[in-house]
Scaffold this motif. Sequence first.
Motif, short mmCIF file in Angstrom:
data_model
loop_
_atom_site.label_atom_id
_atom_site.label_comp_id
_atom_site.label_asym_id
_atom_site.label_seq_id
_atom_site.Cartn_x
_atom_site.Cartn_y
_atom_site.Cartn_z
N ARG A 1 6.54 9.50 -10.37
CA ARG A 1 7.21 9.42 -9.07
C ARG A 1 7.01 8.04 -8.46
O ARG A 1 6.19 7.25 -8.92
N ALA A 2 7.77 7.80 -7.40
CA ALA A 2 7.61 6.55 -6.66
C ALA A 2 6.39 6.64 -5.76
O ALA A 2 6.11 7.69 -5.17
N VAL A 3 5.66 5.55 -5.67
CA VAL A 3 4.48 5.45 -4.81
C VAL A 3 4.70 4.27 -3.86
O VAL A 3 5.12 3.19 -4.29
N TYR A 4 4.44 4.50 -2.58
CA TYR A 4 4.64 3.46 -1.58
C TYR A 4 3.28 2.93 -1.13
O TYR A 4 2.47 3.65 -0.54
N TRP A 5 3.05 1.66 -1.45
CA TRP A 5 1.78 0.99 -1.14
C TRP A 5 1.95 0.18 0.15
O TRP A 5 2.78 -0.74 0.19
N PRO A 6 1.20 0.50 1.20
CA PRO A 6 1.25 -0.35 2.40
C PRO A 6 0.87 -1.79 2.04
O PRO A 6 -0.09 -2.02 1.29
N VAL A 7 1.60 -2.73 2.58
CA VAL A 7 1.38 -4.14 2.23
C VAL A 7 -0.02 -4.58 2.65
O VAL A 7 -0.70 -5.32 1.91
N SER A 8 -0.50 -4.12 3.80
CA SER A 8 -1.85 -4.48 4.23
C SER A 8 -2.89 -3.97 3.24
O SER A 8 -3.89 -4.66 2.96
N LEU A 9 -2.67 -2.79 2.69
CA LEU A 9 -3.58 -2.24 1.68
C LEU A 9 -3.53 -3.07 0.41
O LEU A 9 -4.57 -3.36 -0.20
N LEU A 10 -2.33 -3.47 -0.01
CA LEU A 10 -2.20 -4.30 -1.21
C LEU A 10 -2.96 -5.61 -1.08
O LEU A 10 -3.59 -6.08 -2.03
N ARG A 11 -2.88 -6.23 0.11
CA ARG A 11 -3.60 -7.50 0.31
C ARG A 11 -5.11 -7.28 0.16
O ARG A 11 -5.79 -8.08 -0.51
N ASP A 12 -5.64 -6.22 0.78
CA ASP A 12 -7.07 -5.94 0.66
C ASP A 12 -7.45 -5.65 -0.80
O ASP A 12 -8.51 -6.09 -1.27
N LEU A 13 -6.58 -4.92 -1.49
CA LEU A 13 -6.87 -4.58 -2.88
C LEU A 13 -6.86 -5.83 -3.76
O LEU A 13 -7.73 -6.01 -4.62
N ARG A 14 -5.90 -6.71 -3.55
CA ARG A 14 -5.86 -7.95 -4.33
C ARG A 14 -7.08 -8.82 -4.04
O ARG A 14 -7.62 -9.48 -4.94
N ASP A 15 -7.53 -8.84 -2.78
CA ASP A 15 -8.74 -9.61 -2.45
C ASP A 15 -9.95 -9.04 -3.18
O ASP A 15 -10.78 -9.79 -3.71
#
Length: 492
Positions: free
Chosen positions: A273-287
């Motif tokens: 299925r499609a998963v929607y990742w909040p952009v703020s969460l993605l930034r924290d995850l990439r950090d």
Amino acid sequence: MHFTRRDLVWPRVVTPFMREFSDLFATLEGRLDEQGVPEGQPFLICPEGRFDVGLNRYFSVWLASSPWNTQAAHARDLRTFFDFLWSGRGGCGWREATPEDRAAYGWWRRRDERGPRVEDSSWDREVSTVNQFYLWAFDQDLVRANPIRQRSAAAWSACSSGGPGPSRQVPAEASHTGPRRDVKWLPPASYRVWRNVGLCGFDAEERPRRAFRGRWAARNAAYADSMIRTGLRLSEQSALTVFELPPVPAPGSGIVNARAVLPEAIAKGGSGRAVYWPVSLLRDLRDSMEFDRQEALEYGRSRGSYIPTRRSLLVEDPARPRVRMGGRWIPVSRLDAAERRRLLVATPGGGWEPAMVWLNQWGLPMSVSGWKQVFADANVRCAARGVDLRATPHTLRHSYAVITLELLWRGHLQALGEMNERQRLTYQRVFGDPLNWVRIRLGHRSASTTAIYLHTLQELEMRTRLELVPEGTWEAPGFSEEGWRELPGVAA
């Protein structure tokens, strides 16, 4: 209970008895490959050391496409019942089990002073597992009857008008506590306290503690944030590779949620299925990946953990995530969780590194059991700091469902309230039902499973209204005994 394993480790001192089996172990990997037996498949051995082919076909055939954790859970529940038959019922085998044996097992499991006294939810799961096994065994002509008694129950229907629905057969030995509607979830504020105290080592006032030595707090917090913001299951999120994470949108793009696809190969029940990742969460995850994950990778390289072996699956071109298996190229999206743990990706410097997002302190893919321990340790820290909050991975999944459903319904009802009847009909046809949208995000096959969260919202709404009842209402003149007697339908 055991699991298939190809890379067997020999002891330093090999006895003559073990040498007799050296040829067998040397060809073991090839035999497992020829039979199509996956790595980590559970199998049961009887107390006499015999391998029951009929019994273990349940795992190799019926549960072959199920996630590993589902197979392992079924194996544990069946082992517990079969062990009781052998040790508590005079060496009774699983083929000879009777309803009387099941009744004795239920007494020991739930009522006996010397038994484990399991909760109703655990007992219902065990009954369901064993019942499913015996239904399969009866269909395969392995047993003459199912030892679990059945009863008729009305099937749940979202469109029920109050009349009885179609009936179905269910285990009569279940706890009869009805649908489990007591969903454990955390409001956003409570979740932040649990995360900061339990995972990040803060004190009860959410201030950093110098005594905390948690090296992987950022990784653990990013993992928990991902669960509560996406609704992924523990097994699904733990099997993610770097190829499933969407790129962080550029600043100023206006994108709030980045869309990605969860592959069917790692989704429970094939619910890709499609998963929607909040952009703020993605930034924290990439950090977190830039610092914590890189530290784990450096440690893994120092130990030589990323040297390819015959079991490794190599992604030679990260721009085209695929591996060569059986003489052909297979996309990473089609690999299951066990195969993903064998993935190595080529690096610009000519080396290799794991493709999995979540790594442990040794630079190896983090296991599901490892994440369960992270949550257990967080709950212990909260208790030690006097914070009365607990969470499991499934608690965060529940939290995502309840919070998302409440927000969607609020916006849905507000929009409908501003329309006439024809506009409402068009709106619902175009945008659908918030419950169905959440069902898809959670990967549920049936809306009846997702409907438990509606009950949670109802409870929340009524509790909120109850809190708004003015103090002293019950002592007001209108609520006197004489006043109640004057109301229609109230007996004197």
